[in-house]
Write an enzyme that holds these catalytic residues in place. Structure first.
Site, PDB file in Angstrom:
ATOM      1  N   ARG A 518       0.844  -1.208   0.000  1.00 64.30           N
ATOM      2  CA  ARG A 518       0.000   0.000   0.000  1.00 64.30           C
ATOM      3  C   ARG A 518       0.871   1.246   0.000  1.00 64.30           C
ATOM      4  O   ARG A 518       1.963   1.258   0.590  1.00 64.30           O
ATOM      5  CB  ARG A 518      -0.873   0.025   1.261  1.00 64.30           C
ATOM      6  CG  ARG A 518      -2.219  -0.614   1.049  1.00 64.30           C
ATOM      7  CD  ARG A 518      -3.196  -0.334   2.129  1.00 64.30           C
ATOM      8  NE  ARG A 518      -2.673  -0.500   3.481  1.00 64.30           N
ATOM      9  CZ  ARG A 518      -3.358  -0.117   4.568  1.00 64.30           C
ATOM     10  NH1 ARG A 518      -4.523   0.485   4.421  1.00 64.30           N
ATOM     11  NH2 ARG A 518      -2.861  -0.307   5.745  1.00 64.30           N
ATOM     12  N   SER A 582       8.498  -4.734   5.897  1.00 64.50           N
ATOM     13  CA  SER A 582       8.193  -5.752   6.917  1.00 64.50           C
ATOM     14  C   SER A 582       9.103  -6.954   6.870  1.00 64.50           C
ATOM     15  O   SER A 582       8.651  -8.115   6.713  1.00 64.50           O
ATOM     16  CB  SER A 582       6.740  -6.171   6.755  1.00 64.50           C
ATOM     17  OG  SER A 582       5.931  -5.018   6.676  1.00 64.50           O
ATOM     18  N   ASP A 636       6.887  -3.290  10.153  1.00 67.00           N
ATOM     19  CA  ASP A 636       5.430  -3.119  10.286  1.00 67.00           C
ATOM     20  C   ASP A 636       4.985  -3.222  11.733  1.00 67.00           C
ATOM     21  O   ASP A 636       3.992  -2.606  12.135  1.00 67.00           O
ATOM     22  CB  ASP A 636       4.662  -4.101   9.386  1.00 67.00           C
ATOM     23  CG  ASP A 636       5.100  -5.537   9.573  1.00 67.00           C
ATOM     24  OD1 ASP A 636       4.484  -6.421   8.952  1.00 67.00           O
ATOM     25  OD2 ASP A 636       6.063  -5.780  10.322  1.00 67.00           O
TER      26      ASP A 636
HETATM   27  C1  0WK Z   1      -1.272  -4.304   7.844  1.00 67.41           C
HETATM   28  C2  0WK Z   1      -0.098  -3.346   8.030  1.00 67.41           C
HETATM   29  C3  0WK Z   1       1.121  -3.891   7.328  1.00 67.41           C
HETATM   30  C4  0WK Z   1       1.414  -5.274   7.803  1.00 67.41           C
HETATM   31  C5  0WK Z   1       0.209  -6.132   7.605  1.00 67.41           C
HETATM   32  C6  0WK Z   1       0.455  -7.487   8.164  1.00 67.41           C
HETATM   33  O1  0WK Z   1      -0.415  -2.105   7.500  1.00 67.41           O
HETATM   34  O2  0WK Z   1       2.221  -3.072   7.551  1.00 67.41           O
HETATM   35  O3  0WK Z   1       2.528  -5.796   7.139  1.00 67.41           O
HETATM   36  O4  0WK Z   1      -0.902  -5.577   8.285  1.00 67.41           O
HETATM   37  O5  0WK Z   1      -0.630  -8.286   7.981  1.00 67.41           O
HETATM   38  P1  0WK Z   1      -0.819  -9.232   6.714  1.00 67.41           P
HETATM   39  O6  0WK Z   1      -1.199  -8.373   5.611  1.00 67.41           O
HETATM   40  O7  0WK Z   1       0.488  -9.927   6.519  1.00 67.41           O
HETATM   41  O8  0WK Z   1      -1.863 -10.188   7.117  1.00 67.41           O
HETATM   42  C1  BGC Z   2       9.220 -10.505   9.117  1.00 64.78           C
HETATM   43  C2  BGC Z   2       8.978  -9.346  10.074  1.00 64.78           C
HETATM   44  C3  BGC Z   2       7.569  -8.827   9.921  1.00 64.78           C
HETATM   45  C4  BGC Z   2       6.583  -9.961  10.042  1.00 64.78           C
HETATM   46  C5  BGC Z   2       5.165  -9.520   9.908  1.00 64.78           C
HETATM   47  C6  BGC Z   2       8.138 -11.528   9.258  1.00 64.78           C
HETATM   48  O1  BGC Z   2       8.282 -12.509   8.289  1.00 64.78           O
HETATM   49  O2  BGC Z   2      10.457 -11.085   9.380  1.00 64.78           O
HETATM   50  O3  BGC Z   2       9.890  -8.332   9.849  1.00 64.78           O
HETATM   51  O4  BGC Z   2       7.345  -7.899  10.924  1.00 64.78           O
HETATM   52  O5  BGC Z   2       6.855 -10.942   9.060  1.00 64.78           O
HETATM   53  O6  BGC Z   2       4.898  -8.995   8.675  1.00 64.78           O
END
Ligand code: 0WK
Ligand code: BGC
Ligand code: 0WK
Ligand code: BGC
Length: 909
Positions: A518, A582, A636
């Site tokens: 994003r 992240s 993140d």
């Molecule tokens: C939303 C945050 C982003 C993070 C994500 C993690 O804005 O920075 O990396 O959540 O959740 P996912 O999309 O991996 O489920």
């Molecule tokens: C990464 C982290 C990150 C997390 C959540 C992991 O795989 O090593 O840096 O914060 O994922 O997105």
């Protein structure tokens, strides 16, 4: 000269003999009963006749008896016999006799048995609650095996039998009714794994001792048998391989009037006066609930004819159910003298003579003998069927038995065994008494189903141990000497505080690494109070980009940024950028971050070991169509903490439970050996995803975790993450289902190419399946798409697998978070920690039960804390903007100081 008295006695004798003659079954009649039972067994197995068969032959989906590999701790309920018991069963592997059981018996009052279904299940749950209190186990979510001794089609109650008649239960799903009651009480959680009939539980209990045991018999309040049938003979169930246990429900034998020739008018009277007239006819001739009543009615009849008790029918003798079956067992006991028979009759308000006692004993004998013979004839049909199934001339088999009638009656078991021997001469049938009841069997079945899940359950003790291990890893990561070899890297982020409300400005935030990439525009202003306006856009991160070269990846990021700035009409502006990246990065300062290793799906080459700010700046420069100032790179977790810190000043922990997982928290600078200074705090990005990469978690990792790791882009790395996060959870479930299907524990062993395809079960499917109301329907939908044609039982088992895997995740993260919280508490040297944890991530957000489970376990593991869990509504972009605001101000101040210095140094010669 035969006296009138003798004549009267003789005719009385004849009248009594005639009455009892109806109970004396000849060998031919018993052969016929055996043959008729056999016909009904076959009819029950055939597809066409199954629906109308009187002997229901219900599939149990139990495919094998215990093999000694079962292990684990289980809760078991045993409902439907004389006693309602709640048990905890501990099974240790290897040694067949290493099962520990603790149980408590609870009453089921008549008004509950015959009240509403809701009252009944609330009562059951109340007893469970009392038992868990008594055992101090209210917080352990144990898998439950439920012995429910009534006819069930999978988990739907077909009809009540014996003394039960609760409303709104017949036709309903027993699992759902129990689940709803547990939810109504909202005091504890249970994993309902298996619903088994008491015959099946009894067979399993006995088979644990004697592998030849393949039949379960209950001769108690009710009467019933189950046995291991060949799959190929069970026409209405898919599959021809192996065996499945069938619950015959032989109590219904005779529903099609095929034993009317041996039913007496007393049997019809008892049936007429029962809770379910016309049903369970065989049971009403053979089981403990009715034998006493049959005797009572015969006694009334004989008394009416002046053949007993001087023809006086007392009120008590007229009372239904007054003549309990236990009296039969007592009266027929050889050790009991006639006098004692008389005192039993006295107790029933019957003033009897010795002759009366003798006649009563005869009547009891006739009724119980017939019951034992009929059960013997039924059993002979079953063992002969098994012998023919196996094409054997002679069969050796064991029957596991339970039930008060069989246990307490002095002759019942002998007569039954003799009858089986006579009617099935080619079968050597051993009978072993179930000492431990069917609860143990129910636990064993749960263990069979749970076999692969057992290792995924952790007691609080284990979780506390994992908490301590993680705490040690944190200290290793913070220590100068230990950090280089630490697996939990504890990366300094150079973020020194959470937002203090003074932030303002216009920023761009990039958010890369979660499920979505994003780009956001974040405006922080201070009109009346500090407000944040955000506009964002999601951009693709195609597979070939994240697996391609680093330059292509950053070109892609720069291109999206360009597109975004175009749309925002700010291409001419050089706005400060906060970059949420992240992945584990080693920072030397806010805007200098070297990628240590890729995680999750990313694998772009030429980036690991590089400063990602430089790579992005290079990509932007290469374009030359806009300028950008990357002020900060944040993880993140840090972005999430900052975003939540904007609304709650107490927020000092940021957690992501999404595609990946990780946590950061505010550590005392004096404890961070790698960063100069002792004053104040700095946010540490723990990178807890790598916990266990040095083998510290090998004792809790399962074969499925190892398979996930082997198949991942980064084997040997992020082992903790692979046990708990969204990228892997669906795949974990799929691997377990494949294993269970291969073992015939699911889908009747059906394995389809779809089921064997990696990634076919996604974590969003796990979340959908665990939705309480529509979860089972979703399970069916998803499994049907995989071509495995799931049964309802399969869906329940799959829902259970999902629950175990997601529960493990929540528990493990609760343990590592618990370690961070206790560290914060110790850092603050406070008896009670009050703090806020900012959270984000699709698994935490989308899974219906996850948040509740995590919160509950954290509160149990860290009782001396008040933790507020704050969901980050707006993502980490806002947090990144906050950090950028801080960085910009710092840069301004630095520039100001520099300018002042330059100005002051220039003014003095
Ligand atoms: C939303 C945050 C982003 C993070 C994500 C993690 O804005 O920075 O990396 O959540 O959740 P996912 O999309 O991996 O489920
Ligand atoms: C990464 C982290 C990150 C997390 C959540 C992991 O795989 O090593 O840096 O914060 O994922 O997105
Ligand atoms: C003990 C078993 C239970 C079963 C009962 C039957 O643990 O599951 O229902 O035996 O015997 P009853 O108590 O009806 O005589
Ligand atoms: C039930 C069976 C049960 C038997 C013994 C019968 O009334 O229908 O399911 O196995 O009683 O408890």
């Amino acid at each position: 000269m035969v006296t009138a008295v003798a004549q009267r006695l003789a005719s009385q004798r004849k009248e009594i003999d005639d009455t009892l003659a109806a109970f004396a079954l000849s060998p031919t009649q018993l052969q016929e009963v055996k043959a008729k039972m056999r016909v009904e067994l076959e009819r029950g197995l055939k597809k066409d006749s199954h629906p109308t068969a009187s002997v229901k032959m219900l599939p149990t989906y139990v495919y094998r008896t215990p093999d000694g590999t079962e292990r684990g701790k289980y809760l078991a309920l045993d409902l439907g016999g004389t006693n309602f018991r709640v048990l905890v069963v501990k099974i240790r592997t290897g040694m067949r006799n290493s099962v520990r059981m603790y149980n408590k018996i609870y009453a089921i009052p008549l008004e509950i048995m015959q009240g509403t279904g809701e009252e009944l299940f609330d009562h059951i749950v109340q007893c469970i609650s009392d038992f868990l209190d008594y055992m101090g186990m209210k917080n352990t979510r144990l898998p439950l095996g439920f012995t429910f001794s009534f006819p069930c089609n999978q988990t739907d109650l077909v009809c009540w039998t014996k003394g039960f008649k609760a409303t709104e239960c017949e036709g309903y799903d027993v699992v759902d009714m129990l689940r709803e009651a547990i939810k109504r009480r909202n005091e504890f959680d249970l994993d309902i794994v298996a619903i088994v009939n008491d015959t099946v539980g009894t067979m399993m209990t006995c088979a644990y001792e004697d592998p030849k045991c393949q039949i379960g018999l209950i001769a108690g309040t009710g009467s019933n048998v189950c046995y291991m049938e060949e799959m190929k003979n069970i026409e209405f169930v898919e599959g021809d391989e192996g065996q499945m246990c069938v619950n015959t429900e032989w109590g219904g034998f005779g529903a099609n009037d095929n034993i009317e020739d041996i039913r007496t008018r007393y049997d019809r009277e008892v049936d007429g006066g029962s809770l379910n007239p016309g049903k369970q006819r065989f049971e009403k001739m053979t089981s403990g609930m009715y034998l006493g009543e049959i005797v009572r009615r015969i006694l009334i009849d004989l008394t009416k004819h002046g053949l007993l008790f001087r023809g006086r029918i007392t009120e008590r003798l007229k009372t239904k159910g007054i003549f309990e079956t236990k009296f039969l067992s007592q009266i027929e006991s050889d050790r009991l003298a006639l006098l004692q028979v008389r005192s039993i009759l006295q107790h029933l308000g019957l003033d009897s003579t010795c002759d009366d006692s003798i006649i009563v004993k005869e009547v009891c004998g006739a009724v119980s003998r017939r019951a034992a013979q009929l059960c013997g004839a039924g059993m002979a049909a079953v063992v002969d069927k098994i012998r023919e199934n196996r094409g054997l001339d002679n069969l050796e088999i064991t029957v596991g038995v339970d039930g008060t009638l069989y246990k307490l009656h002095p002759h019942f078991s002998t007569i039954l065994k003799d009858t089986v021997r006579e009617l099935a001469p080619n079968c050597k049938v051993d009978f072993i008494l179930s000492e431990d009841g069917s609860g143990k069997g129910a636990a064993l079945i749960t263990a069979v189903i749970d076999k692969y899940l057992y290792a995924m359950r952790f007691s609080d003790e284990t979780l506390r141990d994992i908490m301590a291990r993680f705490r040690r890893e944190m200290e290793n990561g913070l220590g100068r000497d230990t950090n280089p070899t630490a697996t939990v890297k504890m990366l300094p982020t150079f973020v020194r505080s959470i937002p203090d409300g003074s932030e303002k400005g216009d920023f761009i935030a990039l958010d890369l690494g979660g499920s979505n990439f994003r780009i956001l525009r974040v405006k922080v202003s201070h009109e009346k109070k500090q407000t944040v306006q955000m506009e964002s856009q999601i951009y693709e991160t195609p597979e070939d980009i994240i697996h391609g070269s680093g330059s292509r990846l950053f070109d892609h990021v720069a291109e999206c940024l360009g597109d975004f700035m175009e749309k925002q009409k700010i291409k001419d502006k050089k706005l400060p950028i906060g970059f949420t990246f992240s992945f584990p990065c080693a920072h030397t300062k806010l805007d200098e971050a070297v990628l240590l290793t890729w995680t999750k799906r990313f694998k772009a080459s030429g980036v690991e070991g590089m400063d990602v700010v430089k790579l992005l700046n290079k990509a932007i420069k290469k374009r030359g169509d806009y300028d950008a100032d990357i002020m900060a790179v944040v993880n993140d977790t840090v972005g999430t903490m900052m975003t939540c810190g904007f609304d709650d000043q107490r927020c000092e922990v940021g957690i992501i439970i999404g595609t990946g997982t990780n946590a950061c928290y505010m550590e005392e600078l004096r404890h961070i050996d790698l960063v100069e200074g002792d004053e104040g705090r700095m946010c540490i990005n723990t990178e807890w995803g790598a916990f266990g990469d040095d083998g510290t978690l090998e004792d809790i990792r399962t074969e499925f975790d190892r398979e996930i790791d082997r198949g991942s882009p980064n084997p040997g790395k992020q082992l903790f993450e692979k046990m708990v996060s969204g990228m892997y959870m669906g795949e974990l479930v799929r691997l377990i289902l494949v294993k269970m299907a291969k073992e015939g524990l699911l889908f009747e062993g059906r394995i389809t190419p779809e089921l064997l395809t990696k990634g076919k079960i996604e974590t969003k499917h796990v979340s959908a399946i665990e939705k309480s109301k529509e979860g089972l329907t979703k399970a069916e939908e998803i499994l049907t798409r995989l071509g495995v044609e799931p049964s309802e039982d399969d869906c329940i088992a799959v829902q259970h697998v999902c629950a175990i895997v997601s529960f493990r995740s929540a528990n493990l993260i609760a343990a590592t978070l618990g370690a961070i919280l206790t560290r914060l508490k110790d850092n603050k040297n406070t008896p009670r920690l009050r703090t806020t944890v900012g959270i984000d991530g699709s698994l935490y957000k989308m899974h219906p039960q996850y948040a509740r489970r995590l919160h509950k376990t954290v509160r149990r593991l860290v009782p001396e804390s008040d933790v507020r869990f704050l969901l980050s509504e707006s993502g980490s972009g806002k947090g990144a903007a906050m950090v950028t605001a801080w960085a910009s101000r710092l840069a301004d101040q630095t520039r100001q100081i520099h300018r002042n210095f330059m100005l002051s140094s220039h003014s003095y010669p």
